[in-house]
Design a protein around this motif. Structure first.
Motif, PDB file in Angstrom:
ATOM      1  N   PHE A  61      -2.814 -12.875  -3.887  1.00  0.00           N
ATOM      2  CA  PHE A  61      -1.646 -12.161  -3.388  1.00  0.00           C
ATOM      3  C   PHE A  61      -2.016 -10.762  -2.921  1.00  0.00           C
ATOM      4  O   PHE A  61      -2.850 -10.082  -3.539  1.00  0.00           O
ATOM      5  CB  PHE A  61      -0.563 -12.065  -4.460  1.00  0.00           C
ATOM      6  CG  PHE A  61       0.063 -13.378  -4.815  1.00  0.00           C
ATOM      7  CD1 PHE A  61       0.625 -14.189  -3.836  1.00  0.00           C
ATOM      8  CD2 PHE A  61       0.097 -13.812  -6.121  1.00  0.00           C
ATOM      9  CE1 PHE A  61       1.207 -15.399  -4.152  1.00  0.00           C
ATOM     10  CE2 PHE A  61       0.680 -15.022  -6.455  1.00  0.00           C
ATOM     11  CZ  PHE A  61       1.241 -15.822  -5.465  1.00  0.00           C
ATOM     12  N   LEU A  62      -1.389 -10.326  -1.860  1.00  0.00           N
ATOM     13  CA  LEU A  62      -1.542  -8.952  -1.373  1.00  0.00           C
ATOM     14  C   LEU A  62      -1.199  -7.962  -2.472  1.00  0.00           C
ATOM     15  O   LEU A  62      -1.859  -6.929  -2.623  1.00  0.00           O
ATOM     16  CB  LEU A  62      -0.641  -8.748  -0.149  1.00  0.00           C
ATOM     17  CG  LEU A  62      -0.583  -7.359   0.463  1.00  0.00           C
ATOM     18  CD1 LEU A  62      -1.959  -6.893   0.932  1.00  0.00           C
ATOM     19  CD2 LEU A  62       0.408  -7.343   1.621  1.00  0.00           C
ATOM     20  N   VAL A  66      -3.605  -4.638  -3.808  1.00  0.00           N
ATOM     21  CA  VAL A  66      -3.260  -3.210  -3.877  1.00  0.00           C
ATOM     22  C   VAL A  66      -3.381  -2.654  -5.290  1.00  0.00           C
ATOM     23  O   VAL A  66      -3.372  -1.431  -5.465  1.00  0.00           O
ATOM     24  CB  VAL A  66      -1.861  -2.908  -3.278  1.00  0.00           C
ATOM     25  CG1 VAL A  66      -1.802  -3.317  -1.815  1.00  0.00           C
ATOM     26  CG2 VAL A  66      -0.749  -3.547  -4.070  1.00  0.00           C
ATOM     27  N   MET A  67      -3.533  -3.528  -6.281  1.00  0.00           N
ATOM     28  CA  MET A  67      -3.726  -3.083  -7.663  1.00  0.00           C
ATOM     29  C   MET A  67      -5.212  -2.973  -8.025  1.00  0.00           C
ATOM     30  O   MET A  67      -5.568  -2.434  -9.061  1.00  0.00           O
ATOM     31  CB  MET A  67      -3.043  -4.048  -8.645  1.00  0.00           C
ATOM     32  CG  MET A  67      -1.543  -4.189  -8.427  1.00  0.00           C
ATOM     33  SD  MET A  67      -0.640  -2.635  -8.588  1.00  0.00           S
ATOM     34  CE  MET A  67      -0.853  -2.314 -10.315  1.00  0.00           C
ATOM     35  N   MET A  68      -6.085  -3.488  -7.152  1.00  0.00           N
ATOM     36  CA  MET A  68      -7.521  -3.465  -7.431  1.00  0.00           C
ATOM     37  C   MET A  68      -8.072  -2.059  -7.234  1.00  0.00           C
ATOM     38  O   MET A  68      -7.548  -1.286  -6.434  1.00  0.00           O
ATOM     39  CB  MET A  68      -8.252  -4.438  -6.490  1.00  0.00           C
ATOM     40  CG  MET A  68      -7.927  -5.894  -6.762  1.00  0.00           C
ATOM     41  SD  MET A  68      -8.533  -7.031  -5.479  1.00  0.00           S
ATOM     42  CE  MET A  68     -10.290  -6.869  -5.617  1.00  0.00           C
ATOM     43  N   ILE A  73     -12.855  -3.863  -4.582  1.00  0.00           N
ATOM     44  CA  ILE A  73     -12.626  -4.167  -3.165  1.00  0.00           C
ATOM     45  C   ILE A  73     -13.934  -4.102  -2.382  1.00  0.00           C
ATOM     46  O   ILE A  73     -14.161  -4.894  -1.463  1.00  0.00           O
ATOM     47  CB  ILE A  73     -11.568  -3.210  -2.576  1.00  0.00           C
ATOM     48  CG1 ILE A  73     -10.225  -3.456  -3.261  1.00  0.00           C
ATOM     49  CG2 ILE A  73     -11.441  -3.396  -1.068  1.00  0.00           C
ATOM     50  CD1 ILE A  73      -9.170  -2.415  -2.980  1.00  0.00           C
ATOM     51  N   LYS A  74     -14.820  -3.199  -2.764  1.00  0.00           N
ATOM     52  CA  LYS A  74     -16.101  -3.043  -2.067  1.00  0.00           C
ATOM     53  C   LYS A  74     -17.008  -4.266  -2.203  1.00  0.00           C
ATOM     54  O   LYS A  74     -18.013  -4.373  -1.509  1.00  0.00           O
ATOM     55  CB  LYS A  74     -16.839  -1.805  -2.575  1.00  0.00           C
ATOM     56  CG  LYS A  74     -16.259  -0.507  -2.085  1.00  0.00           C
ATOM     57  CD  LYS A  74     -17.066   0.661  -2.634  1.00  0.00           C
ATOM     58  CE  LYS A  74     -16.442   1.981  -2.278  1.00  0.00           C
ATOM     59  NZ  LYS A  74     -17.177   3.107  -2.882  1.00  0.00           N
ATOM     60  N   VAL A  92       0.699  -1.571   3.786  1.00  0.00           N
ATOM     61  CA  VAL A  92      -0.040  -1.255   5.015  1.00  0.00           C
ATOM     62  C   VAL A  92      -0.812   0.051   4.844  1.00  0.00           C
ATOM     63  O   VAL A  92      -1.958   0.161   5.296  1.00  0.00           O
ATOM     64  CB  VAL A  92       0.906  -1.221   6.237  1.00  0.00           C
ATOM     65  CG1 VAL A  92       0.139  -0.843   7.511  1.00  0.00           C
ATOM     66  CG2 VAL A  92       1.599  -2.575   6.424  1.00  0.00           C
ATOM     67  N   GLU A  93      -0.225   1.028   4.172  1.00  0.00           N
ATOM     68  CA  GLU A  93      -0.956   2.275   3.887  1.00  0.00           C
ATOM     69  C   GLU A  93      -2.220   1.982   3.085  1.00  0.00           C
ATOM     70  O   GLU A  93      -3.270   2.578   3.334  1.00  0.00           O
ATOM     71  CB  GLU A  93      -0.060   3.255   3.127  1.00  0.00           C
ATOM     72  CG  GLU A  93       0.993   3.899   3.979  1.00  0.00           C
ATOM     73  CD  GLU A  93       1.958   4.776   3.192  1.00  0.00           C
ATOM     74  OE1 GLU A  93       2.350   5.820   3.736  1.00  0.00           O
ATOM     75  OE2 GLU A  93       2.325   4.417   2.058  1.00  0.00           O
ATOM     76  N   PHE A  94      -2.142   1.050   2.136  1.00  0.00           N
ATOM     77  CA  PHE A  94      -3.306   0.692   1.336  1.00  0.00           C
ATOM     78  C   PHE A  94      -4.357  -0.009   2.204  1.00  0.00           C
ATOM     79  O   PHE A  94      -5.556   0.226   2.041  1.00  0.00           O
ATOM     80  CB  PHE A  94      -2.906  -0.184   0.144  1.00  0.00           C
ATOM     81  CG  PHE A  94      -4.005  -0.329  -0.861  1.00  0.00           C
ATOM     82  CD1 PHE A  94      -4.293   0.690  -1.756  1.00  0.00           C
ATOM     83  CD2 PHE A  94      -4.778  -1.479  -0.902  1.00  0.00           C
ATOM     84  CE1 PHE A  94      -5.325   0.571  -2.679  1.00  0.00           C
ATOM     85  CE2 PHE A  94      -5.810  -1.608  -1.824  1.00  0.00           C
ATOM     86  CZ  PHE A  94      -6.083  -0.584  -2.713  1.00  0.00           C
TER      87      PHE A  94
END
Length: 192
Positions: A61-62, A66-68, A73-74, A92-94
């Motif tokens: 889920f998106l 955004v909680m990661m 993420i890298k 979208v900002e994330f």
């Protein structure tokens, strides 16, 4: 240099199939893509992305993305977002943060506008902030380019009001050119 892409199209333009093909291309090259969709899209199952032509893949889920933290993420070479129209401005900002600060490309697929021909929140901000905006084309019954998503009611006519989000596929929506969308012409008479 990483970019934020928004690849939009009307219903049935193969957005999801394209997203799944890009995911596969990364896999085939030994790269790691992270495939996500907004949680609201549960039409094909909780964590499943499925195209009309039968391509299917598990996803996350998106809202989890955004909680990661940045280090998690890298680990990915690319982020692919399906049904991006359902993203919020904050989502979208994330995604912009992932591109600009982490240097990871983000490729989003979604609708430009809803059945009233009004933008979704996610589409609005992706159109404003994406580095590249690309249309995935499809056609109306008349052969012209289809850019509008008409919702079809129980009576077989175009619905012009109601909740912005009603999940469905060919059973509830049809892509039309702007002229036929405005006219409410689903092409039934043209096919006889």
């Amino acid at each position: 240099m990483a970019k934020l892409y928004y690849r939009y199209g009307a219903m049935g333009s193969s957005k999801t199939a394209n997203a799944l093909m890009v995911d596969y291309n990364y896999y085939e090259r030994g790269k790691k893509a992270y495939l996500v969709k907004p949680k609201i899209d549960n039409r094909d199952g909780e964590k499943i992305i499925k195209s009309r032509m039968g391509l299917e893949r598990s996803c996350d889920f998106l809202e989890h993305l955004v909680m990661m933290n940045d280090e998690e993420i890298k680990e990915y070479d690319c982020i692919i977002v399906d049904e991006a129209q359902f993203a919020t401005k904050e989502h979208v900002e994330f995604l912009v943060h992932i591109v600009d600060d982490l240097g990871i490309p983000v490729i989003c697929y979604g609708l430009r506008a809803d059945f009233r021909n009004e933008p979704f929140e996610g589409s609005l901000w992706l159109m404003a902030w994406a580095d590249r905006i690309e249309e995935i084309k499809t056609v109306c019954w008349c052969g012209k380019g289809a850019t509008c998503n008409a919702r079809i009611g129980e009576d077989g006519k175009i619905v012009r009001s109601g909740d912005q989000v009603v999940l469905g596929g060919n059973d509830k929506y049809i892509a039309l050119c702007r002229k036929h969308y405005r006219e409410g012409n689903l092409g039934h008479d043209a096919q006889s």
